[in-house]
Write a protein that holds these residues in place. Structure first.
Motif, PDB file in Angstrom:
ATOM      1  N   GLU A  90       0.826  -1.208   0.000  1.00 36.29           N
ATOM      2  CA  GLU A  90       0.000   0.000   0.000  1.00 36.29           C
ATOM      3  C   GLU A  90       0.865   1.264   0.000  1.00 36.29           C
ATOM      4  O   GLU A  90       0.557   2.230  -0.692  1.00 36.29           O
ATOM      5  CB  GLU A  90      -0.951  -0.002   1.192  1.00 36.29           C
ATOM      6  CG  GLU A  90      -1.981   1.108   1.118  1.00 36.29           C
ATOM      7  CD  GLU A  90      -3.053   1.007   2.184  1.00 36.29           C
ATOM      8  OE1 GLU A  90      -3.674   2.054   2.469  1.00 36.29           O
ATOM      9  OE2 GLU A  90      -3.281  -0.086   2.741  1.00 36.29           O
ATOM     10  N   LEU A  91       1.953   1.244   0.760  1.00 31.20           N
ATOM     11  CA  LEU A  91       2.855   2.397   0.775  1.00 31.20           C
ATOM     12  C   LEU A  91       3.473   2.623  -0.604  1.00 31.20           C
ATOM     13  O   LEU A  91       3.586   3.762  -1.065  1.00 31.20           O
ATOM     14  CB  LEU A  91       3.959   2.210   1.822  1.00 31.20           C
ATOM     15  CG  LEU A  91       3.532   2.333   3.282  1.00 31.20           C
ATOM     16  CD1 LEU A  91       4.649   1.888   4.202  1.00 31.20           C
ATOM     17  CD2 LEU A  91       3.094   3.759   3.607  1.00 31.20           C
ATOM     18  N   ASN A  92       3.862   1.537  -1.272  1.00 34.78           N
ATOM     19  CA  ASN A  92       4.441   1.661  -2.613  1.00 34.78           C
ATOM     20  C   ASN A  92       3.418   2.179  -3.618  1.00 34.78           C
ATOM     21  O   ASN A  92       3.759   2.942  -4.517  1.00 34.78           O
ATOM     22  CB  ASN A  92       5.025   0.323  -3.079  1.00 34.78           C
ATOM     23  CG  ASN A  92       6.307  -0.008  -2.355  1.00 34.78           C
ATOM     24  OD1 ASN A  92       7.106   0.867  -2.038  1.00 34.78           O
ATOM     25  ND2 ASN A  92       6.512  -1.285  -2.071  1.00 34.78           N
ATOM     26  N   LYS A  93       2.150   1.786  -3.448  1.00 36.16           N
ATOM     27  CA  LYS A  93       1.093   2.253  -4.350  1.00 36.16           C
ATOM     28  C   LYS A  93       0.830   3.745  -4.194  1.00 36.16           C
ATOM     29  O   LYS A  93       0.330   4.384  -5.122  1.00 36.16           O
ATOM     30  CB  LYS A  93      -0.197   1.473  -4.117  1.00 36.16           C
ATOM     31  CG  LYS A  93      -0.155   0.079  -4.686  1.00 36.16           C
ATOM     32  CD  LYS A  93      -1.446  -0.661  -4.403  1.00 36.16           C
ATOM     33  CE  LYS A  93      -1.306  -2.119  -4.796  1.00 36.16           C
ATOM     34  NZ  LYS A  93      -2.433  -2.928  -4.331  1.00 36.16           N
ATOM     35  N   LEU A  94       1.156   4.281  -3.007  1.00 35.69           N
ATOM     36  CA  LEU A  94       0.972   5.724  -2.807  1.00 35.69           C
ATOM     37  C   LEU A  94       1.843   6.527  -3.771  1.00 35.69           C
ATOM     38  O   LEU A  94       1.514   7.656  -4.121  1.00 35.69           O
ATOM     39  CB  LEU A  94       1.298   6.122  -1.363  1.00 35.69           C
ATOM     40  CG  LEU A  94       0.359   5.625  -0.273  1.00 35.69           C
ATOM     41  CD1 LEU A  94       0.893   6.016   1.106  1.00 35.69           C
ATOM     42  CD2 LEU A  94      -1.042   6.168  -0.473  1.00 35.69           C
ATOM     43  N   ARG A  96       4.724   7.892  -3.287  1.00 34.42           N
ATOM     44  CA  ARG A  96       5.412   9.037  -2.698  1.00 34.42           C
ATOM     45  C   ARG A  96       6.761   8.597  -2.170  1.00 34.42           C
ATOM     46  O   ARG A  96       6.931   7.469  -1.719  1.00 34.42           O
ATOM     47  CB  ARG A  96       4.557   9.636  -1.582  1.00 34.42           C
ATOM     48  CG  ARG A  96       3.244  10.145  -2.132  1.00 34.42           C
ATOM     49  CD  ARG A  96       2.256  10.740  -1.176  1.00 34.42           C
ATOM     50  NE  ARG A  96       2.574  10.849   0.222  1.00 34.42           N
ATOM     51  CZ  ARG A  96       1.663  10.864   1.172  1.00 34.42           C
ATOM     52  NH1 ARG A  96       0.395  10.743   0.872  1.00 34.42           N
ATOM     53  NH2 ARG A  96       2.001  10.990   2.429  1.00 34.42           N
ATOM     54  N   VAL A  99       6.624   9.549   3.516  1.00 35.22           N
ATOM     55  CA  VAL A  99       5.315   9.442   4.165  1.00 35.22           C
ATOM     56  C   VAL A  99       5.487   9.718   5.656  1.00 35.22           C
ATOM     57  O   VAL A  99       6.497   9.335   6.245  1.00 35.22           O
ATOM     58  CB  VAL A  99       4.652   8.063   3.982  1.00 35.22           C
ATOM     59  CG1 VAL A  99       4.302   7.800   2.545  1.00 35.22           C
ATOM     60  CG2 VAL A  99       5.499   6.954   4.540  1.00 35.22           C
ATOM     61  N   VAL A 103       0.772   7.919   8.774  1.00 30.79           N
ATOM     62  CA  VAL A 103       0.179   7.104   7.707  1.00 30.79           C
ATOM     63  C   VAL A 103       0.485   5.626   7.962  1.00 30.79           C
ATOM     64  O   VAL A 103      -0.401   4.772   7.891  1.00 30.79           O
ATOM     65  CB  VAL A 103       0.702   7.545   6.319  1.00 30.79           C
ATOM     66  CG1 VAL A 103       0.286   6.575   5.230  1.00 30.79           C
ATOM     67  CG2 VAL A 103       0.225   8.954   5.996  1.00 30.79           C
ATOM     68  N   MET A 107      -2.169   2.560   9.176  1.00 31.82           N
ATOM     69  CA  MET A 107      -2.278   1.291   8.441  1.00 31.82           C
ATOM     70  C   MET A 107      -2.126   0.106   9.393  1.00 31.82           C
ATOM     71  O   MET A 107      -2.852  -0.880   9.284  1.00 31.82           O
ATOM     72  CB  MET A 107      -1.215   1.213   7.343  1.00 31.82           C
ATOM     73  CG  MET A 107      -1.450   2.130   6.186  1.00 31.82           C
ATOM     74  SD  MET A 107      -0.091   1.955   4.991  1.00 31.82           S
ATOM     75  CE  MET A 107      -0.571   3.147   3.755  1.00 31.82           C
TER      76      MET A 107
END
Length: 163
Positions: A90-94, A96, A99, A103, A107
């Motif tokens: 999910e962090l990679n999909k952001l 950015r 972070v 955040v 999660m």
């Protein structure tokens, strides 16, 4: 080999788990079996701490924090690994490069809420820095009420209608 230090092993089976590969291996020296994991390393992610400091995202640090929350609970290592895999994905999909820790913490709280209530309350009490017992009690009561509602919707009725 983690048991005897032999340099050579063969893999006996593998499986894909989200963004990583799990391989079962057998040592060609002592015959012991062990598991290795392989994953694609995305671009480095920076976590912005509450005080403004920046540090590299650490999968190991995340696993350690979740393990502490799950200590002496019936939560398997595989479940913790899945939670961390899910958070990393999910962090990679952001998309950015940086972070805030908030955040990542949100999660973790979200996933622990679904995984184990005690682990959730443990992690939330540290993460949200409850100031007194009443605040902790309110959070536990809210969790219990949400769990009762979810559980009652997923249960089958005790009696068939019209019986």
């Amino acid at each position: 080999c983690p048991f005897c230090g032999h340099e050579d092993s063969r893999f006996t089976c593998f499986s894909n788990l989200n963004e990583r590969v799990r391989r079962r291996r057998q040592c060609l020296g002592c015959g012991s079996r062990f598991t290795t994991y392989e994953w694609i390393q995305e671009g480095s992610l920076i976590v912005i701490k509450k005080d403004g400091r920046r540090e590299d995202f650490s999968r190991e640090k995340l696993i350690s924090g979740i393990r502490k929350a799950c200590a002496k609970r019936p939560v398997s290592t595989e479940s913790i690994e899945r939670v961390v895999d899910d958070i990393e994905a999910e962090l990679n999909k952001l998309g950015r490069a940086e972070v805030p820790t908030r955040v990542v913490g949100d999660m973790v709280v979200d996933r622990l809420r679904r995984l184990d209530g005690v682990a959730y309350i443990r992690f939330a009490s540290v993460y949200r820095a409850f100031t007194d017992v009443e605040e902790l009690k309110r959070e536990a009561d809210t969790y219990a009420q949400q769990t009762l509602v979810v559980d009652s919707k997923s249960q089958l009725p005790l009696f068939q209608e019209g019986s």
